[in-house]
Design an enzyme around this catalytic site. Structure first.
Site, PDB file in Angstrom:
ATOM      1  N   HIS A 126      18.663  44.098  30.459  1.00 42.29           N
ATOM      2  CA  HIS A 126      17.970  42.831  30.108  1.00 42.29           C
ATOM      3  C   HIS A 126      18.359  42.294  28.747  1.00 42.29           C
ATOM      4  CE1 HIS A 126      15.212  42.722  33.537  1.00 42.29           C
ATOM      5  NE2 HIS A 126      15.355  44.086  33.603  1.00 42.29           N
ATOM      6  N   GLU A 135      17.984  39.438  27.442  1.00 37.65           N
ATOM      7  CA  GLU A 135      16.798  38.748  27.071  1.00 37.65           C
ATOM      8  C   GLU A 135      15.748  39.430  26.455  1.00 37.65           C
ATOM      9  OE1 GLU A 135      17.225  39.750  30.085  1.00 37.65           O
ATOM     10  OE2 GLU A 135      15.495  39.889  30.949  1.00 37.65           O
ATOM     11  N   CYS A 174      19.573  42.228  36.179  1.00 32.42           N
ATOM     12  CA  CYS A 174      18.900  43.207  36.837  1.00 32.42           C
ATOM     13  C   CYS A 174      18.656  42.644  38.244  1.00 32.42           C
ATOM     14  CB  CYS A 174      17.706  43.457  35.937  1.00 32.42           C
ATOM     15  SG  CYS A 174      16.979  45.066  36.422  1.00 32.42           S
TER      16      CYS A 174
HETATM   17  N1  GLN Z   1      13.962  47.031  40.502  1.00 27.69           N
HETATM   18  C1  GLN Z   1      14.330  45.743  40.545  1.00 27.69           C
HETATM   19  C2  GLN Z   1      14.633  45.268  41.946  1.00 27.69           C
HETATM   20  O1  GLN Z   1      15.264  45.940  42.718  1.00 27.69           O
HETATM   21  C3  GLN Z   1      15.082  45.231  39.331  1.00 27.69           C
HETATM   22  C4  GLN Z   1      14.413  45.366  38.259  1.00 27.69           C
HETATM   23  C5  GLN Z   1      14.416  44.373  36.995  1.00 27.69           C
HETATM   24  O2  GLN Z   1      14.710  43.209  37.438  1.00 27.69           O
HETATM   25  N2  GLN Z   1      14.157  44.693  35.892  1.00 27.69           N
HETATM   26  O3  GLN Z   1      14.704  44.251  42.287  1.00 27.69           O
END
Ligand code: GLN
Length: 188
Positions: A171, A173, A81
């Site tokens: 994610h 995890e 992410c």
């Molecule tokens: N929206 C976050 C970003 O732009 C990422 C979201 C996340 O890691 N769950 O960094």
């Protein structure tokens, strides 16, 4: 035993540790420069969280160049992410990039407000169907070079790898399924 450093400045790092330890890896947290200097590591986790905050802290704490160097030298790295965003060479809706080592073009917060968080079961190349949890997630708009696409959700790329870098927009995890972490450890 494989030693995995987990960037622990902010975000969902604790959950990675639990899964990796279940798989028999030794984990340690990277909170400051000395955590990188005084240790050898076989792999690196860039967790979810807020990429802008992590990018800022990495620079302020003088950790950025050190980790950037290790990634360029081929240290296996798994970005989830926000971690995916940190590795992207291009962020379509943000002028500031971070490590910029992977030939992917990503869109931050790509699913809009209504789809802030959602869940899917989709296929991951080499693993099969796995649970995928998305939280204010990015997706990969475009890949180039030798990037291999590993998963798509509704046509959008949500997992990929290139050389020593593995990324997921979701994610792994945050589920009980440790297959993506196992996949990562296999090439550490
Ligand atoms: N929206 C976050 C970003 O732009 C990422 C979201 C996340 O890691 N769950 O960094």
């Amino acid at each position: 035993m494989k030693r995995i450093g987990i960037l622990a400045l902010q975000g969902a790092f604790e959950e990675h540790k639990k899964l990796l330890e279940r798989l028999g890896a030794e984990c340690f947290e990277l909170r400051q420069k000395s955590d990188i200097l005084n240790t050898s590591m076989d792999g690196l986790i860039l967790p979810g969280g807020e990429s802008t905050v992590m990018g800022k802290l990495l620079r302020e704490l003088d950790m950025f160049e050190l980790l950037h160097g290790r990634i360029i030298q081929g240290l296996p790295v798994f970005g989830t992410c926000a971690g995916l965003i940190l590795l992207a060479k291009d962020i379509v809706n943000d002028p500031v990039t971070h490590f910029a080592t992977m030939d992917i073009s990503v869109k931050r917060n790509a699913y809009g407000r209504q789809l802030g968080s959602f869940y899917r079961d989709e296929e991951f190349v080499g693993i099969g169907f796995i649970p995928m949890t998305f939280i204010r997630a990015p997706y990969i708009e475009k890949v180039s070079g030798d990037v291999e696409v590993l998963a798509r959700v509704e046509g959008k790329i949500v997992a990929a790898r290139q050389k020593n870098m593995l990324v997921t927009a979701f994610h792994p995890e945050l589920t009980d399924n440790c297959s993506v972490h196992e996949y990562f450890l296999n090439y550490v």
